[in-house]
Design an enzyme around this catalytic site. Structure first.
Site, mmCIF file in Angstrom:
data_model
loop_
_atom_site.group_PDB
_atom_site.id
_atom_site.type_symbol
_atom_site.label_atom_id
_atom_site.label_comp_id
_atom_site.label_asym_id
_atom_site.label_seq_id
_atom_site.Cartn_x
_atom_site.Cartn_y
_atom_site.Cartn_z
ATOM 1 N N SER A 60 0.797 -1.234 0.000
ATOM 2 C CA SER A 60 0.000 0.000 0.000
ATOM 3 C C SER A 60 0.826 1.279 0.000
ATOM 4 O O SER A 60 0.262 2.376 -0.059
ATOM 5 C CB SER A 60 -0.962 0.010 1.195
ATOM 6 O OG SER A 60 -2.069 -0.817 0.939
ATOM 7 N N LYS A 63 -0.060 3.663 -2.675
ATOM 8 C CA LYS A 63 -1.082 4.699 -2.558
ATOM 9 C C LYS A 63 -0.487 6.084 -2.333
ATOM 10 O O LYS A 63 -1.183 7.094 -2.491
ATOM 11 C CB LYS A 63 -2.053 4.344 -1.433
ATOM 12 C CG LYS A 63 -2.836 3.051 -1.701
ATOM 13 C CD LYS A 63 -3.847 2.778 -0.605
ATOM 14 C CE LYS A 63 -4.632 1.512 -0.899
ATOM 15 N NZ LYS A 63 -4.109 0.331 -0.202
ATOM 16 N N SER A 123 -6.606 3.500 4.040
ATOM 17 C CA SER A 123 -5.839 2.696 3.088
ATOM 18 C C SER A 123 -6.752 1.849 2.204
ATOM 19 O O SER A 123 -6.469 0.690 1.902
ATOM 20 C CB SER A 123 -4.824 1.787 3.814
ATOM 21 O OG SER A 123 -3.859 1.310 2.903
ATOM 22 N N LYS A 226 2.669 6.508 5.606
ATOM 23 C CA LYS A 226 1.794 5.493 5.005
ATOM 24 C C LYS A 226 2.344 4.105 5.302
ATOM 25 O O LYS A 226 3.542 3.865 5.166
ATOM 26 C CB LYS A 226 1.707 5.704 3.490
ATOM 27 C CG LYS A 226 0.747 4.757 2.792
ATOM 28 C CD LYS A 226 -0.691 5.135 3.113
ATOM 29 C CE LYS A 226 -1.678 4.042 2.645
ATOM 30 N NZ LYS A 226 -1.662 2.857 3.534
#
Length: 394
Positions: A60, A63, A123, A226
């Protein structure tokens, strides 16, 4: 332009003090991760790294690029925070079993702002697809934008295959590329970066908390980051924190657990703030020097830097910081605004800590035929005595 004669114009000691005792600095932490890196935001200096260039699955962390591309689309005016996005079947949350999601469903009309919170705070893989389709029509079209932006930002070891980061053939990045991306998010799309500090977001009556546990750490002022996890990638975390005027970016990829990625990130950040400092050496909007221009309508031009200049070095280092200015001389018109006319290098002792090109702050057109002829004669005479120090700037 042919390689010009370089003349050392100045070597100025900015600060000096006798070094009596050497500063003892512990070795940087060695982390249980596939790759990691600690970077200073202002200078871009890499302070600590392990396998910073190794290709790894981003999970992720992908992202981060999804959010960056959307931020640039907002900046360009092609979409807005208040734009409504119709959720398609492709973005339906049931298509992402056993993975993070925002819990949107087909037929929902969701603002870009809410989808960005679903992407960043929760997320959400579903939010990533909805945003991708909104921006580019299809997720594959959006992925092409992601990879174009990666190339533009200098992320030469990164390839995306989707907007959310689930494992697949060909997807890869590196700790260095992820630090580069986070740095550009902070600098280029600050309104997007603000969302990374939000600790919770509610959608469909479901409250979800930001997975970056360092946001709750009272020992560090972490204001964004993140997380990422897949079975292929392991547990990863990109974070940024500030202490006084200093901002650091940590990247930890491929750790064995959520707790390990948090502890590893904390170790990196604490080490950087404890043993390093960052200093602004020059400002972009200030003139650095006045340089003689030959055969031009004006006799000189102001030179300076395209961007602010920073250096990061060991805290408590007692060696002197020196600045060395080099002008590519003789400087002959025409000179265009932005032309590189020299460079400045800063050193601590013999170690270079920063180097930046000097650019012309304005243009200088060619002078009259008489002016050019006269300066040609003067330059010819001067060339006979080119060993004389300081000749070209006079």
């Amino acid at each position: 332009m042919n390689k010009p004669l370089s003349l050392l114009l100045a070597s100025i000691t900015l600060c000096s003090s006798a070094s009596v005792f050497a500063l003892v600095t512990p070795n940087p932490p060695s982390l249980n991760a596939k790759g990691y890196l600690l970077m200073d935001y202002q200078s871009g200096a890499v302070l600590v790294d392990g396998n910073k260039d190794v290709a790894l699955a981003p999970a992720s962390l992908t992202k981060l690029m999804t959010a960056y591309v959307v931020g640039k689309e907002i900046e360009s005016g092609r979409t807005t925070w208040d734009s409504k996005v119709a959720v398609s079947e492709n973005a339906w949350s049931v298509k992402f079993p056993d993975s993070s999601k925002m819990f949107i469903k087909p037929g929902d009309n969701v603002t870009v702002a809410d989808l960005m919170r679903g992407l960043i705070v929760q997320s959400g893989n579903d939010a990533a697809v909805a945003l991708a389709e909104h921006v580019a029509g299809t997720e594959s079209g959006f992925v092409a934008l992601m990879n174009q932006w990666a190339a533009t930002l200098g992320m030469s070891s990164t390839q995306f295959i989707n907007a959310h980061g689930l494992d697949g053939e060909g997807i890869h990045t590196t700790p260095l590329d992820m630090a580069t991306l986070m740095r550009r998010i902070i600098e280029d799309v600050p309104e997007v970066y603000k969302l990374y500090s939000e600790k919770r977001f509610v959608w469909a009556d479901i409250k979800q908390y930001n997975r970056n546990r360092l946001l709750w750490d009272n020992s560090l002022n972490v204001d964004g980051g993140k997380t990422g996890y897949t079975s292929e990638a392991g547990y990863s975390l990109v974070s940024s924190a500030v202490q006084g005027p200093m901002r650091l970016i940590s990247v930890v990829m491929g750790t064995p657990s959520q707790q390990t990625r948090v502890e590893a990130s904390r170790q990196l950040l604490n080490y950087g703030f404890r043993f390093y400092e960052t200093e602004q050496l020059a400002e972009a909007d200030k003139n650095e020097a006045t340089v003689r221009v030959w055969k031009g309508q004006q006799a000189s031009v102001q030179v300076g830097f395209e961007q602010d200049v920073y250096a990061t070095y060991l805290r408590g280092n007692n060696r002197s910081l020196s600045k060395e200015t080099e002008i590519y001389a003789p400087l002959i018109a025409p000179v265009k605004q932005g032309d590189i006319v020299g460079s400045v290098t800063w050193r601590i002792g013999t170690d270079e800590v920063a180097s930046e090109p000097l650019i012309a702050k304005s243009s200088v057109e060619q002078g009259s035929i008489f002016k050019r002829a006269w300066d040609s004669v003067v330059l010819w005479f001067k060339s006979l005595f080119s060993d004389a120090k300081g000749l070209w700037e006079s």
